[in-house]
Design a protein around this motif. Structure first.
Motif, short mmCIF file in Angstrom:
data_model
loop_
_atom_site.label_atom_id
_atom_site.label_comp_id
_atom_site.label_asym_id
_atom_site.label_seq_id
_atom_site.Cartn_x
_atom_site.Cartn_y
_atom_site.Cartn_z
N ILE B 34 0.84 -1.20 0.00
CA ILE B 34 0.00 0.00 0.00
C ILE B 34 0.88 1.25 0.00
O ILE B 34 0.62 2.22 -0.74
CB ILE B 34 -0.94 -0.02 1.22
CG1 ILE B 34 -1.97 -1.13 1.05
CG2 ILE B 34 -1.63 1.32 1.40
CD1 ILE B 34 -2.85 -1.32 2.26
N ASP B 35 1.94 1.20 0.84
CA ASP B 35 2.82 2.38 0.88
C ASP B 35 3.49 2.61 -0.47
O ASP B 35 3.60 3.76 -0.92
CB ASP B 35 3.88 2.17 1.97
CG ASP B 35 3.28 2.25 3.35
OD1 ASP B 35 2.15 2.77 3.46
OD2 ASP B 35 3.93 1.81 4.32
N ALA B 36 3.95 1.49 -1.09
CA ALA B 36 4.61 1.65 -2.40
C ALA B 36 3.64 2.23 -3.41
O ALA B 36 4.00 3.11 -4.21
CB ALA B 36 5.13 0.30 -2.87
N ARG B 37 2.40 1.74 -3.37
CA ARG B 37 1.44 2.27 -4.32
C ARG B 37 1.14 3.74 -4.06
O ARG B 37 1.06 4.55 -4.99
CB ARG B 37 0.15 1.46 -4.25
CG ARG B 37 -0.87 1.86 -5.30
CD ARG B 37 -2.14 1.05 -5.20
NE ARG B 37 -1.86 -0.37 -5.29
CZ ARG B 37 -2.11 -1.23 -4.32
NH1 ARG B 37 -2.64 -0.80 -3.18
NH2 ARG B 37 -1.85 -2.49 -4.46
N ARG B 40 3.95 5.71 -5.24
CA ARG B 40 3.95 5.79 -6.71
C ARG B 40 2.90 6.78 -7.20
O ARG B 40 3.16 7.60 -8.09
CB ARG B 40 3.67 4.40 -7.27
CG ARG B 40 3.57 4.37 -8.77
CD ARG B 40 3.43 2.97 -9.27
NE ARG B 40 3.22 2.94 -10.70
CZ ARG B 40 3.26 1.85 -11.42
NH1 ARG B 40 3.51 0.70 -10.85
NH2 ARG B 40 3.05 1.90 -12.71
N ILE B 41 1.71 6.70 -6.59
CA ILE B 41 0.65 7.63 -7.00
C ILE B 41 1.06 9.06 -6.70
O ILE B 41 0.86 9.97 -7.52
CB ILE B 41 -0.67 7.25 -6.28
CG1 ILE B 41 -1.18 5.92 -6.81
CG2 ILE B 41 -1.71 8.35 -6.48
CD1 ILE B 41 -2.37 5.40 -6.05
#
Lengths: 231, 221
Positions: B34-37, B40-41
């Protein structure tokens, strides 16, 4: 009449024994861990992701958000303990749809064990958050005369946690067993659905109460123990 | 007894193990994903914002360039218009000068033609007058007139000869010799035919023997 799966002893050697409670607990642990491992094996950080990953992300973020709403400042710090409490109790309740399954939470030993874990976790996290002296001093609030009542409160709420969950889960299984002997076809199905709802509600209650206890031990007591100006 | 303390201990241990396993296999990977996404967002949004800002800046620059281009175009157009007007004025002046030159040349040629025509007409009129006078003289000629004319002619010849040798020319001839173009007019006022000649004197003949009076006028002139 058998009130607890503890009574089903599969193997015993002196003090050690293997009963249905432990066995079903292992089965639940296996399902939860293997399921989590399978889903998280191929996690996607893109905008597109699998349905199971979506489901787990919804569950995890909902738990984290709920913990934060109760008042804990760092939800991720408590997520492993409190989230596992909820998932274990909920999974134990959901398993009742399987024939021959006995929920481990229908055993007072299991609920007592969980309540004891909460009982230990509250001072553990409280001391980690405030320090030993400030946490122990919180038992003397507002006066030292309240020390026995605070201790009794800790024990009684732990007992209430254990007995509440045990009573609800055991009663569900018990009512289902009784109804099976009276009306064996339609009505038990309805009661099973009701039992699922009751089990989910109990899981949420157990989770939210443990969260509230932890929040009370860490954050809300901190302003009370702060030194106030002398009159 | 509903509580089996071994089971309690075992379940507590099981629960703690489950906590560790779930933290290891569920919470951490999911939260990391979730953090990576989210990162990225956020990065993509930041990129989009920077690109939007860059695009806005480029659009402003293009607008500025467009305005400059329009201004330069208007200036060049104005300059070209002024140059065209000046060129037009210059061409008009040149054409006007050329037309004036042509007109003057034409007027000059017309004046020349008029002059030539006058000369021609004068010549013809002289010839006609001479012919008429000759005809009139031939028709009206008589002995006395011819004598008188011969006398006058002789006297004038003498006067001419006298002028060459130092004698003065008659004043009337000196003043206006062209007035004697016609023989009739060249008669002195005092000279009157004394008598009617009985015989018609023969006119003086030219060297070529012609009787044409052309030599008279040539001599008088």
């Amino acid at each position: 009449m058998r009130l607890s799966p503890d009574a089903i002893v599969l193997w015993q050697s002196g003090f050690f024994k293997l009963n249905a409670t432990i066995l079903f607990t292992w089965a639940l642990m296996l399902v939860l861990v293997v399921g989590a491992k399978l889903v998280t094996r191929k996690l996607s950080t893109d905008l597109t992701r699998s349905r199971w990953q979506n489901l787990l992300e919804i569950v995890v973020t909902a738990l984290e958000q709920q913990i934060g709403e109760v008042g804990l400042r760092q939800p991720r710090h408590y997520l492993a303990f409190l989230g596992t409490l909820f998932l274990f109790v909920a999974a134990a309740s959901l398993g009742t749809v399987l024939p021959g399954y006995e929920p481990p939470t229908g055993s007072l030993s299991t609920t007592v064990a969980l309540a004891l874990c909460v009982l230990v976790a509250v001072p553990w996290y409280g001391i980690a958050d405030q320090g030993v002296r400030r946490y122990l001093a919180s038992y003397l609030e507002p006066t030292f005369l309240m020390l026995p009542f605070n201790v009794i409160s800790e024990i009684s709420r732990t007992l209430a946690l254990a007995v509440r969950l045990f009573g609800n889960m055991m009663s569900g299984a018990m009512i289902l067993g009784i109804l099976l002997t009276i009306t064996p076809f339609i009505f038990p199905v309805v009661m099973t659905a009701l039992g699922l709802l009751t089990g989910m509600v109990q899981a949420y209650i157990f989770f939210i109460l443990a969260t509230v206890y932890l929040a009370a031990a860490t954050r809300t007591r901190a302003p009370d123990s702060a030194p106030s100006p002398s009159p | 007894m509903l509580i089996d303390w071994f089971t309690v201990g075992a379940q507590a241990l099981n629960f703690l193990i489950l906590v560790w396993l779930m933290k290891r296999f569920l919470y951490q990977p999911i939260l990391h994903a979730i953090d990576a996404r989210e990162q990225r967002i956020a990065r993509e949004l930041a990129d989009a914002d920077s690109k939007r800002a860059e695009a806005s800046q480029e659009r402003d620059q293009l607008q500025q360039k467009n305005q400059n281009f329009e201004q330069q175009r208007a200036a060049l157009l104005n300059q070209a218009t002024l140059a065209a007007q000046a060129e037009r004025q210059r061409l008009l002046d040149e054409a006007r000068q050329a037309a004036d030159a042509w007109s003057a040349q034409r007027q000059q040629s017309l004046a020349n033609e008029v002059r030539n025509l006058h000369r021609t007409i004068t010549g013809r009129a002289q010839a006609e007058v001479l012919a008429i006078a000759r005809q009139a003289l031939m028709d009206l000629a008589s002995t006395s007139l011819e004598e008188r004319m011969g006398e006058v002619f002789t006297r004038r010849l003498r006067a001419l000869d006298g002028g060459r040798t130092g004698s003065p020319r008659p004043s009337r001839l000196r003043r206006n010799p062209r007035s004697c173009a016609a023989p009739m007019n060249c008669r002195p006022t005092s000279a009157r035919p004394s008598s009617t000649p009985s015989t018609r004197p023969s006119p003086p003949k030219s060297a070529s023997g012609s009787k044409r009076p052309r030599s008279w006028s040539a001599a008088w002139n």
